[in-house]
Design a protein around this motif. Structure first.
Motif, PDB file in Angstrom:
ATOM      1  N   LEU A  73     -30.496  -2.257  -6.198  1.00  0.00           N
ATOM      2  CA  LEU A  73     -29.453  -1.965  -5.888  1.00  0.00           C
ATOM      3  C   LEU A  73     -28.378  -2.541  -4.898  1.00  0.00           C
ATOM      4  N   ARG A  74     -28.220  -2.943  -3.487  1.00  0.00           N
ATOM      5  CA  ARG A  74     -26.979  -3.355  -3.083  1.00  0.00           C
ATOM      6  C   ARG A  74     -27.420  -4.954  -3.307  1.00  0.00           C
ATOM      7  N   ASP A  75     -28.524  -5.373  -3.049  1.00  0.00           N
ATOM      8  CA  ASP A  75     -28.206  -6.720  -3.235  1.00  0.00           C
ATOM      9  C   ASP A  75     -27.848  -7.326  -4.820  1.00  0.00           C
ATOM     10  N   PHE A  76     -28.075  -6.361  -6.119  1.00  0.00           N
ATOM     11  CA  PHE A  76     -27.207  -7.135  -6.894  1.00  0.00           C
ATOM     12  C   PHE A  76     -26.020  -6.870  -6.794  1.00  0.00           C
ATOM     13  N   MET A  77     -25.500  -5.265  -5.469  1.00  0.00           N
ATOM     14  CA  MET A  77     -24.259  -5.638  -6.499  1.00  0.00           C
ATOM     15  C   MET A  77     -23.086  -6.788  -5.140  1.00  0.00           C
ATOM     16  N   ASN A  78     -24.216  -7.310  -4.292  1.00  0.00           N
ATOM     17  CA  ASN A  78     -23.865  -8.473  -3.472  1.00  0.00           C
ATOM     18  C   ASN A  78     -24.252  -9.646  -4.396  1.00  0.00           C
ATOM     19  N   VAL A  79     -24.707 -10.152  -5.328  1.00  0.00           N
ATOM     20  CA  VAL A  79     -25.139 -10.769  -5.740  1.00  0.00           C
ATOM     21  C   VAL A  79     -24.115 -10.762  -6.899  1.00  0.00           C
ATOM     22  N   GLU A  80     -23.803  -9.646  -7.753  1.00  0.00           N
ATOM     23  CA  GLU A  80     -22.328  -9.830  -9.160  1.00  0.00           C
ATOM     24  C   GLU A  80     -21.402 -10.285  -7.621  1.00  0.00           C
ATOM     25  N   LYS A  81     -20.912  -9.771  -7.011  1.00  0.00           N
ATOM     26  CA  LYS A  81     -19.951 -10.611  -6.482  1.00  0.00           C
ATOM     27  C   LYS A  81     -18.939 -12.129  -6.071  1.00  0.00           C
ATOM     28  N   HIS A  82     -21.009 -12.480  -5.931  1.00  0.00           N
ATOM     29  CA  HIS A  82     -20.675 -14.296  -6.496  1.00  0.00           C
ATOM     30  C   HIS A  82     -21.105 -14.632  -7.511  1.00  0.00           C
ATOM     31  N   SER A  83     -20.891 -13.839  -8.799  1.00  0.00           N
ATOM     32  CA  SER A  83     -21.547 -14.878 -10.000  1.00  0.00           C
ATOM     33  C   SER A  83     -20.566 -14.434 -10.660  1.00  0.00           C
ATOM     34  N   ASP A  84     -20.360 -14.842 -12.267  1.00  0.00           N
ATOM     35  CA  ASP A  84     -19.987 -14.680 -13.952  1.00  0.00           C
ATOM     36  C   ASP A  84     -20.520 -13.893 -14.980  1.00  0.00           C
ATOM     37  N   TRP A  85     -19.773 -14.242 -15.474  1.00  0.00           N
ATOM     38  CA  TRP A  85     -20.230 -13.603 -17.129  1.00  0.00           C
ATOM     39  C   TRP A  85     -21.688 -14.091 -17.302  1.00  0.00           C
TER      40      TRP A  85
ATOM     41  N   LYS B  53     -32.824 -16.712   7.938  1.00  0.00           N
ATOM     42  CA  LYS B  53     -33.014 -15.757   8.714  1.00  0.00           C
ATOM     43  C   LYS B  53     -32.486 -14.627   8.740  1.00  0.00           C
ATOM     44  N   ALA B  54     -32.142 -13.650   7.936  1.00  0.00           N
ATOM     45  CA  ALA B  54     -31.580 -12.371   7.906  1.00  0.00           C
ATOM     46  C   ALA B  54     -32.053 -11.540   6.863  1.00  0.00           C
ATOM     47  N   THR B  55     -30.742 -10.458   7.168  1.00  0.00           N
ATOM     48  CA  THR B  55     -31.280  -9.447   5.971  1.00  0.00           C
ATOM     49  C   THR B  55     -29.871  -9.985   5.273  1.00  0.00           C
ATOM     50  N   SER B  56     -30.413  -9.325   3.623  1.00  0.00           N
ATOM     51  CA  SER B  56     -29.303  -9.994   2.769  1.00  0.00           C
ATOM     52  C   SER B  56     -28.223  -9.009   2.846  1.00  0.00           C
ATOM     53  N   ASP B  57     -28.152  -7.636   3.371  1.00  0.00           N
ATOM     54  CA  ASP B  57     -26.920  -7.525   3.647  1.00  0.00           C
ATOM     55  C   ASP B  57     -26.285  -7.779   4.682  1.00  0.00           C
ATOM     56  N   ASP B  58     -26.416  -8.454   5.764  1.00  0.00           N
ATOM     57  CA  ASP B  58     -25.778  -8.795   6.686  1.00  0.00           C
ATOM     58  C   ASP B  58     -25.330 -10.296   6.736  1.00  0.00           C
ATOM     59  N   PHE B  59     -26.193 -11.250   5.694  1.00  0.00           N
ATOM     60  CA  PHE B  59     -26.448 -12.151   4.782  1.00  0.00           C
ATOM     61  C   PHE B  59     -24.870 -11.949   3.942  1.00  0.00           C
ATOM     62  N   PHE B  60     -24.855 -11.393   3.497  1.00  0.00           N
ATOM     63  CA  PHE B  60     -23.345 -11.265   2.939  1.00  0.00           C
ATOM     64  C   PHE B  60     -22.065 -10.764   2.994  1.00  0.00           C
ATOM     65  N   ALA B  61     -22.675 -10.268   4.161  1.00  0.00           N
ATOM     66  CA  ALA B  61     -20.810  -9.417   5.180  1.00  0.00           C
ATOM     67  C   ALA B  61     -20.262 -10.654   6.110  1.00  0.00           C
ATOM     68  N   ARG B  62     -21.282 -11.888   6.178  1.00  0.00           N
ATOM     69  CA  ARG B  62     -20.183 -13.145   6.377  1.00  0.00           C
ATOM     70  C   ARG B  62     -19.206 -13.753   5.581  1.00  0.00           C
ATOM     71  N   SER B  63     -18.387 -14.248   6.121  1.00  0.00           N
ATOM     72  CA  SER B  63     -17.112 -14.829   5.977  1.00  0.00           C
ATOM     73  C   SER B  63     -17.073 -15.355   4.788  1.00  0.00           C
ATOM     74  N   ASN B  64     -17.740 -16.248   4.140  1.00  0.00           N
ATOM     75  CA  ASN B  64     -18.283 -17.491   3.412  1.00  0.00           C
ATOM     76  C   ASN B  64     -19.544 -17.650   3.526  1.00  0.00           C
ATOM     77  N   PRO B  65     -19.893 -16.235   2.538  1.00  0.00           N
ATOM     78  CA  PRO B  65     -21.741 -17.154   2.530  1.00  0.00           C
ATOM     79  C   PRO B  65     -22.653 -17.879   2.228  1.00  0.00           C
ATOM     80  N   LEU B  66     -21.504 -18.295   1.226  1.00  0.00           N
ATOM     81  CA  LEU B  66     -21.949 -19.559  -0.378  1.00  0.00           C
ATOM     82  C   LEU B  66     -21.487 -20.718   0.468  1.00  0.00           C
ATOM     83  N   ALA B  67     -21.231 -21.306   1.454  1.00  0.00           N
ATOM     84  CA  ALA B  67     -21.274 -22.389   1.730  1.00  0.00           C
ATOM     85  C   ALA B  67     -21.499 -23.628   1.597  1.00  0.00           C
ATOM     86  N   HIS B  68     -23.340 -23.242   1.826  1.00  0.00           N
ATOM     87  CA  HIS B  68     -24.290 -24.551   1.448  1.00  0.00           C
ATOM     88  C   HIS B  68     -23.867 -24.955   0.069  1.00  0.00           C
ATOM     89  N   LEU B  69     -23.496 -23.878  -0.645  1.00  0.00           N
ATOM     90  CA  LEU B  69     -22.906 -24.863  -2.202  1.00  0.00           C
ATOM     91  C   LEU B  69     -21.577 -24.878  -2.408  1.00  0.00           C
TER      92      LEU B  69
END
Length: 267
Positions: free
Chosen positions: A114-126, A58-74
């Motif tokens: 656009l920011r959502d894409f930028m944040n998601v891409e940082k945790h993605s690959d080809w 329960k947060a904005t996506s900007d705040d979520f991706f600002a966390r130190s380890n946002p993908l910890a659950h995965l």
């Protein structure tokens, strides 16, 4: 084919091992996931049964991706015993999780998407698959930044032009789903900083008051492909195999890119 039917097919075709969703709302798209998932929405109201291991944020996506380890659950997406059988450190995969499938359906304003894409891409690959919703507004009113209609896409359609202009290294496929289309993006590169460096320039050009200047190609869906053409494309099995083997960008990406160009050309 509607949006949820396409997403169901995409989960199957991509054989994704994890899933991230921005914009949960009532949970209808999240209910399609059967893998470890993260779902982000500052005001979700899930009313459908969720059948996956999910971390509801329960947060904005900007705040979520600002966390130190946002993908910890995965981090447990691949069992450590499987790594041991393959001669790897048991926590090898857990240290560097990459998103397999992401669905962006958050705030319907261009700069947020656009920011959502930028944040998601940082945790993605080809080999990751990134999907945007609401990319084909049916009229100018539906595309307004200031919502005044029941159905509303906002001006997120502008992401298409921005990615094509600033990120030609990506492959984008506009998909003619009901009701308001999708954009599927392949070839993510977490090391690319162009959008970050050009962000202010992009916002200055693309964010302006209503009415929005929606291209005729968007309103007429002339460049969108049929959803079945993408779901049934032959590249999915090689993509999944390359991803699961941890194949680096190279021959696998060039082969995928050639297939995507054929799909776009065929329409």
């Amino acid at each position: 084919m509607n949006r949820h039917e396409f997403l169901r097919g995409l989960h199957k075709a991509s054989a994704n091992r994890n899933y991230l969703e921005i914009g949960v709302n009532d949970g209808r798209s999240l209910t399609l996931s059967r893998v470890p998932s993260i779902a982000i929405d500052p005001a979700f109201k899930v009313v459908t049964e969720i059948r996956c291991d999910v971390h509801l944020v329960k947060a904005t996506s900007d705040d979520f991706f600002a966390r130190s380890n946002p993908l910890a659950h995965l981090k447990g997406g691949r069992h450590p015993l499987r790594n041991l059988r393959r001669g790897r450190h048991p926590l090898a995969h857990w240290r560097g999780t990459s998103l397999d499938l992401s669905f962006i359906d958050g705030m319907h304003l261009f700069e947020y998407a656009l920011r959502d894409f930028m944040n998601v891409e940082k945790h993605s690959d080809w080999s990751s698959v990134i999907v945007f919703d609401d990319m084909l507004p049916r009229n100018v009113d539906e595309a307004a930044r200031d919502r005044h209609t029941n159905a509303w896409t906002g001006d997120v359609y502008k992401v298409i032009e921005v990615l094509n202009r600033y990120r030609p290294d990506l492959e984008t496929v506009l998909v003619d789903t009901e009701p308001t289309g999708l954009l599927v993006v392949f070839g993510a590169d977490p090391t690319n900083t162009v959008l970050t460096e050009k962000y202010d320039e992009i916002i200055a050009e693309f964010v302006y008051d209503d009415p929005q200047k929606v291209p005729e190609s968007i309103l007429g869906r002339t460049t969108a492909v049929k959803p079945e053409a993408l779901i049934n494309a032959p590249f999915w099995k090689p993509l999944v195999n390359s991803r699961n083997r941890g194949t680096k960008r190279g021959r696998g990406w060039e082969s995928l890119r050639a297939s995507l160009k054929q799909i776009n050309t065929a329409g």
